[in-house]
Scaffold this motif. Structure first.
Motif, PDB file in Angstrom:
ATOM      1  N   THR A   1       0.779  -1.231   0.000  1.00  0.00           N
ATOM      2  CA  THR A   1       0.000   0.000   0.000  1.00  0.00           C
ATOM      3  C   THR A   1       0.824   1.302   0.000  1.00  0.00           C
ATOM      4  O   THR A   1       0.770   2.080  -0.954  1.00  0.00           O
ATOM      5  CB  THR A   1      -0.938  -0.029   1.228  1.00  0.00           C
ATOM      6  OG1 THR A   1      -1.780  -1.190   1.100  1.00  0.00           O
ATOM      7  CG2 THR A   1      -1.798   1.207   1.318  1.00  0.00           C
ATOM      8  N   GLY A   2       1.566   1.549   1.058  1.00  0.00           N
ATOM      9  CA  GLY A   2       2.158   2.873   1.272  1.00  0.00           C
ATOM     10  C   GLY A   2       3.281   3.209   0.313  1.00  0.00           C
ATOM     11  O   GLY A   2       3.242   4.230  -0.390  1.00  0.00           O
ATOM     12  N   GLY A   3       4.294   2.359   0.280  1.00  0.00           N
ATOM     13  CA  GLY A   3       5.468   2.629  -0.552  1.00  0.00           C
ATOM     14  C   GLY A   3       5.094   2.728  -2.017  1.00  0.00           C
ATOM     15  O   GLY A   3       5.578   3.608  -2.746  1.00  0.00           O
ATOM     16  N   TYR A   4       4.236   1.837  -2.456  1.00  0.00           N
ATOM     17  CA  TYR A   4       3.800   1.841  -3.861  1.00  0.00           C
ATOM     18  C   TYR A   4       3.175   3.184  -4.220  1.00  0.00           C
ATOM     19  O   TYR A   4       3.513   3.790  -5.233  1.00  0.00           O
ATOM     20  CB  TYR A   4       2.803   0.696  -4.104  1.00  0.00           C
ATOM     21  CG  TYR A   4       2.154   0.750  -5.474  1.00  0.00           C
ATOM     22  CD1 TYR A   4       2.805   0.226  -6.592  1.00  0.00           C
ATOM     23  CD2 TYR A   4       0.903   1.340  -5.653  1.00  0.00           C
ATOM     24  CE1 TYR A   4       2.227   0.293  -7.848  1.00  0.00           C
ATOM     25  CE2 TYR A   4       0.313   1.405  -6.911  1.00  0.00           C
ATOM     26  CZ  TYR A   4       0.981   0.877  -8.005  1.00  0.00           C
ATOM     27  OH  TYR A   4       0.404   0.955  -9.256  1.00  0.00           O
ATOM     28  N   LEU A   5       2.265   3.661  -3.368  1.00  0.00           N
ATOM     29  CA  LEU A   5       1.554   4.895  -3.712  1.00  0.00           C
ATOM     30  C   LEU A   5       2.491   6.105  -3.700  1.00  0.00           C
ATOM     31  O   LEU A   5       2.401   6.982  -4.561  1.00  0.00           O
ATOM     32  CB  LEU A   5       0.363   5.122  -2.770  1.00  0.00           C
ATOM     33  CG  LEU A   5      -0.627   6.143  -3.313  1.00  0.00           C
ATOM     34  CD1 LEU A   5      -1.277   5.643  -4.601  1.00  0.00           C
ATOM     35  CD2 LEU A   5      -1.692   6.495  -2.293  1.00  0.00           C
ATOM     36  N   VAL A   6       3.401   6.132  -2.736  1.00  0.00           N
ATOM     37  CA  VAL A   6       4.391   7.213  -2.696  1.00  0.00           C
ATOM     38  C   VAL A   6       5.197   7.202  -3.991  1.00  0.00           C
ATOM     39  O   VAL A   6       5.387   8.236  -4.645  1.00  0.00           O
ATOM     40  CB  VAL A   6       5.330   7.044  -1.474  1.00  0.00           C
ATOM     41  CG1 VAL A   6       6.550   7.955  -1.591  1.00  0.00           C
ATOM     42  CG2 VAL A   6       4.572   7.304  -0.177  1.00  0.00           C
ATOM     43  N   TYR A   7       5.638   6.008  -4.386  1.00  0.00           N
ATOM     44  CA  TYR A   7       6.526   5.920  -5.541  1.00  0.00           C
ATOM     45  C   TYR A   7       5.823   6.251  -6.855  1.00  0.00           C
ATOM     46  O   TYR A   7       6.357   6.980  -7.691  1.00  0.00           O
ATOM     47  CB  TYR A   7       7.181   4.531  -5.608  1.00  0.00           C
ATOM     48  CG  TYR A   7       8.367   4.531  -6.542  1.00  0.00           C
ATOM     49  CD1 TYR A   7       9.561   5.153  -6.161  1.00  0.00           C
ATOM     50  CD2 TYR A   7       8.297   3.976  -7.800  1.00  0.00           C
ATOM     51  CE1 TYR A   7      10.645   5.210  -7.021  1.00  0.00           C
ATOM     52  CE2 TYR A   7       9.381   4.020  -8.672  1.00  0.00           C
ATOM     53  CZ  TYR A   7      10.554   4.644  -8.268  1.00  0.00           C
ATOM     54  OH  TYR A   7      11.622   4.700  -9.130  1.00  0.00           O
ATOM     55  N   VAL A   8       4.597   5.727  -7.040  1.00  0.00           N
ATOM     56  CA  VAL A   8       3.938   6.002  -8.330  1.00  0.00           C
ATOM     57  C   VAL A   8       3.471   7.452  -8.424  1.00  0.00           C
ATOM     58  O   VAL A   8       3.496   8.043  -9.504  1.00  0.00           O
ATOM     59  CB  VAL A   8       2.779   5.023  -8.675  1.00  0.00           C
ATOM     60  CG1 VAL A   8       3.315   3.612  -8.833  1.00  0.00           C
ATOM     61  CG2 VAL A   8       1.648   5.079  -7.671  1.00  0.00           C
ATOM     62  N   SER A   9       3.081   8.042  -7.306  1.00  0.00           N
ATOM     63  CA  SER A   9       2.636   9.429  -7.403  1.00  0.00           C
ATOM     64  C   SER A   9       3.835  10.340  -7.653  1.00  0.00           C
ATOM     65  O   SER A   9       3.773  11.273  -8.459  1.00  0.00           O
ATOM     66  CB  SER A   9       1.855   9.857  -6.156  1.00  0.00           C
ATOM     67  OG  SER A   9       2.699   9.948  -5.040  1.00  0.00           O
ATOM     68  N   MET A  10       4.948  10.022  -7.019  1.00  0.00           N
ATOM     69  CA  MET A  10       6.131  10.871  -7.195  1.00  0.00           C
ATOM     70  C   MET A  10       6.692  10.760  -8.621  1.00  0.00           C
ATOM     71  O   MET A  10       7.018  11.770  -9.250  1.00  0.00           O
ATOM     72  CB  MET A  10       7.195  10.468  -6.175  1.00  0.00           C
ATOM     73  CG  MET A  10       8.437  11.311  -6.268  1.00  0.00           C
ATOM     74  SD  MET A  10       9.252  11.385  -4.680  1.00  0.00           S
ATOM     75  CE  MET A  10      10.811  12.106  -5.142  1.00  0.00           C
TER      76      MET A  10
END
Ligand code: WTA
Length: 649
Positions: free
Chosen positions: A278-287
């Motif tokens: 959940t968390g790391g994935y969303l941070v990475y794709v949004s960035m």
């Protein structure tokens, strides 16, 4: 080879979020102190409970990858709720149908309503946190609603591309023991109907033989075509959603709770369930979405992928929506009703950022410039490419004809496993070299090694590894952590091995040369040669099969099959056709063999291993360079293979 460099465009530099100095500065920080760097950028998404631990990862031993592990968040909350105050009435999704007269705009407020209702439908049908929901859908907004509704309640989605066959769908349902399927009556692409509900019915029956009982099938009415109906199992989407409550609180998810499974092909065995959290994935794709495309508030962004592939997950739905963007979702194909379709859609919706695959670029280049030049494309600012190496000719055409030398082309290298873009130019920071994915994104540490695992420095060509973790990385193979370790971390100890070959030039630019394992890339679709082989040998007439890729002008790679037949069977065009049909049924149309060569035997070593190197060379019609064949059990096999090759130039 003379190599062209395109300097950063002035207009790109003047507005860019990241210039060259910032890139170098941030990159240095990101690899020197990943905790600090990601600790800061992790805050780009909203957390119900902030994390205190940032990075806890190891590429050795049992391999464990955790980011932001004590934080609590929710993906649908970040993609919808947090935007409502400031941009509730802004368009979240522009839907462009297969038919050019068919389109729709969905605001963030409407997205909230639709996703909450659907989440409530899932709940009332027994779907709980951690349950796997299979999504087998055409490119319609309901596919995005389905993904987001799963994330809202903490269910794990597994999307299966609508072009896969009932068998392939069944295999994926069984592997993750999914008992809830969301589909549509039919899909529509290029004017043709795809019988999704019918395929689902068959897949559910096949899965039943492995004791995986699908309890509910939720069906979107797309074409209103005729479908079979099972009252106790099937539910019409529109009826259920209309009855459901329009609010549903987002589940508080741990950063490392699973978000989705996506099956992808490897060199051996069945497709693997790549698990992202959940968390790391969303941070990475949004960035990456923000910086790679130089996304600014208000931009209209279009990625032409299908949500059935990782590009659709990360860069149609999660990255853009997390950033509050307007994302365009396209149901159709590039050449319907004409080869101007992409450019017409760009003009119609005033698209600023356009992201597509080399295979589409090559096909449209082949259709002639007039289809492009008759359109305006004035709104365009950034062009992107993904999925396979882009040849410099196609790159230049994209840059000169489509972008009229005004738009940087970002050639983005990444994989299903990496979650997001890894090696890429940044529009205002990176000088471009056609055919090179250029330089690593923040936090990404590429390394080239030779076949013995020795590290290659400076200008070199070798196997591409990544030496340390990044937040978007896959966490495991669903249900098979050992396979995760074996596949990615055992070839070169302590490093993530990508399966790609790569060259680094004197400027430190990376040039992906293609897969070095038995994976082929056909029109940007990844396929294991082993999967095609196993489909072939399941045919009654086939005794043995070996499949290799060969360079194909349009598709990048074509599928070349060597087939030995059972006693009594005779090879000919009829059987060829039948085998093509058979493979399409077993896997799907994307796996259709291009060439089939019948042969009395395959080149094997004395220990019985098929020598693929030889088969590749013959498929490329390059048999002068066959190399050493002395280790073959029966060298005469090669003469027959050469005489009967299907790719004579
Ligand atoms: C290839 C797609 C060269 C590569 C996002 C990789 C590329 C595989 C590029 C992953 C690129 C992807 N240049 N090759 N820009 N992008 N590839 O998992 O071989 O469907 O390993 O992910 O596609 O394919 P996948």
């Amino acid at each position: 080879m003379t190599q062209k460099t395109h300097k950063v465009l002035k207009q790109a530099k003047s507005r860019a979020l990241i210039d060259s100095d910032t890139y170098h500065d941030w990159y240095k920080q990101s690899v020197k102190n990943p905790e600090k760097f990601w600790g800061k950028h992790g805050k780009r998404i909203d957390w119900f409970k902030p994390y205190t631990k940032v990075k806890n990862t190891s590429f050795t031993g049992k391999v464990s990858i955790k980011w932001f592990e004590d934080g609590l968040t929710n993906v649908s909350y970040n993609c919808i709720d947090r935007h409502l105050k400031t941009r509730g009435d802004q368009t979240a999704i522009i839907w462009e149908g297969d038919n050019p007269y068919d389109d729709r705009k969905i605001t963030y407020n409407e997205l909230y309503d639709q996703v909450c209702r659907l989440a409530n439908v899932l709940k009332s049908n027994g779907v709980r946190k951690g349950d796997r929901v299979t999504i087998y859908m055409p490119m319609i907004p309901e596919a995005a609603y389905a993904m987001l509704a799963c994330t809202r309640i903490g269910a794990i989605h597994s999307i299966v591309f609508g072009g896969f066959s009932p068998d392939a769908l069944a295999g994926r349902i069984v592997d993750c023991e999914s008992t809830f399927v969301i589909t549509a009556d039919e899909g529509l692409r290029g004017g043709k109907k795809i019988p999704l509900k019918h395929n689902t019915d068959q897949a559910v029956a096949i899965a039943g033989r492995s004791d995986v009982v699908v309890k509910k099938v939720l069906v979107v009415q797309r074409t209103a075509g005729k479908v079979d109906w099972f009252d106790s199992r099937d539910i019409w989407y529109h009826e259920a959603v209309a009855r459901a409550k329009p609010d549903c609180p987002p589940a508080k998810m741990k950063a490392e709770d699973p978000l989705f499974i996506l099956y992808t092909s490897g060199s051996t065995g069945k497709p693997k369930g790549v698990l992202h959290t959940t968390g790391g994935y969303l941070v990475y794709v949004s960035m990456t979405h923000q910086y790679v495309f130089d996304y600014h508030d208000g931009d209209i962004y279009w990625c032409t992928a299908d949500v059935g592939w990782v590009t659709g997950h990360s860069y149609i739905v999660y990255g853009p929506l997390a950033n509050g963007a307007t994302t365009l979702m396209f149901e159709g194909v590039p050449n319907y009703p004409s080869p101007s379709r992409f450019w017409d859609v760009i003009d119609k919706h005033q698209v600023n950022i356009f992201y597509t695959a080399p295979t589409a670029i090559r096909a449209l280049m082949g259709a002639g410039d007039a289809h492009v030049t008759k359109t305006s494309r004035k709104s365009l600012r950034t062009l992107g490419s993904v999925g396979e190496p882009i040849n410099p000719e196609a790159w230049e055409w994209y840059y000169n004809v489509v972008g009229e030398k005004k738009c940087p082309v970002v050639d983005t290298w990444w994989q299903t496993e990496t979650g997001g873009i890894m090696i890429t130019p940044l529009p205002g920071a990176t000088d471009l070299k056609p055919g090179s994915a250029t330089t690593p994104f923040f936090g990404i540490q590429p390394q080239l090694v030779d076949n013995d695992g020795d590290v290659l420095e400076g200008t070199a060509e070798g196997n591409l590894c990544i030496t340390d973790s990044w937040p978007g990385q896959m966490r495991t193979v669903y249900g098979d952590h050992e396979r995760f370790i074996q596949t990615y971390f055992s070839t070169y100890k302590g490093k993530y091995f990508t399966g790609d070959g790569c060259r680094r030039d004197a400027d430190g630019y990376y040039w992906i040369t293609g897969r070095v394992d038995d994976v082929i890339n056909v029109s940007g679709h990844r396929m294991g040669t082993a999967e095609v082989e196993s489909a072939l040998v399941s045919h009654d007439a086939v005794s043995e099969a070996a499949v290799v890729g060969y360079p194909h002008d349009m598709k990048g790679q074509g599928i070349y099959c060597y087939v030995t037949l059972m006693e009594g069977a005779t090879g000919g065009d009829e059987l060829r056709k039948d085998l093509v049909r058979h493979v399409r049924n077993e896997i799907g149309p994307i796996a259709s063999p291009d060439k089939i060569q019948f042969s009395p035997g395959l080149p094997k070593t004395r220990s019985g291993k098929i020598m693929r190197r030889i088969l590749r060379k013959i498929a490329e019609d390059d048999f002068a360079a066959l190399g050493d064949t002395s280790t073959l059990a029966d060298p005469t096999v090669v003469t027959d293979l050469i005489d009967n090759r299907q790719n004579k130039k």
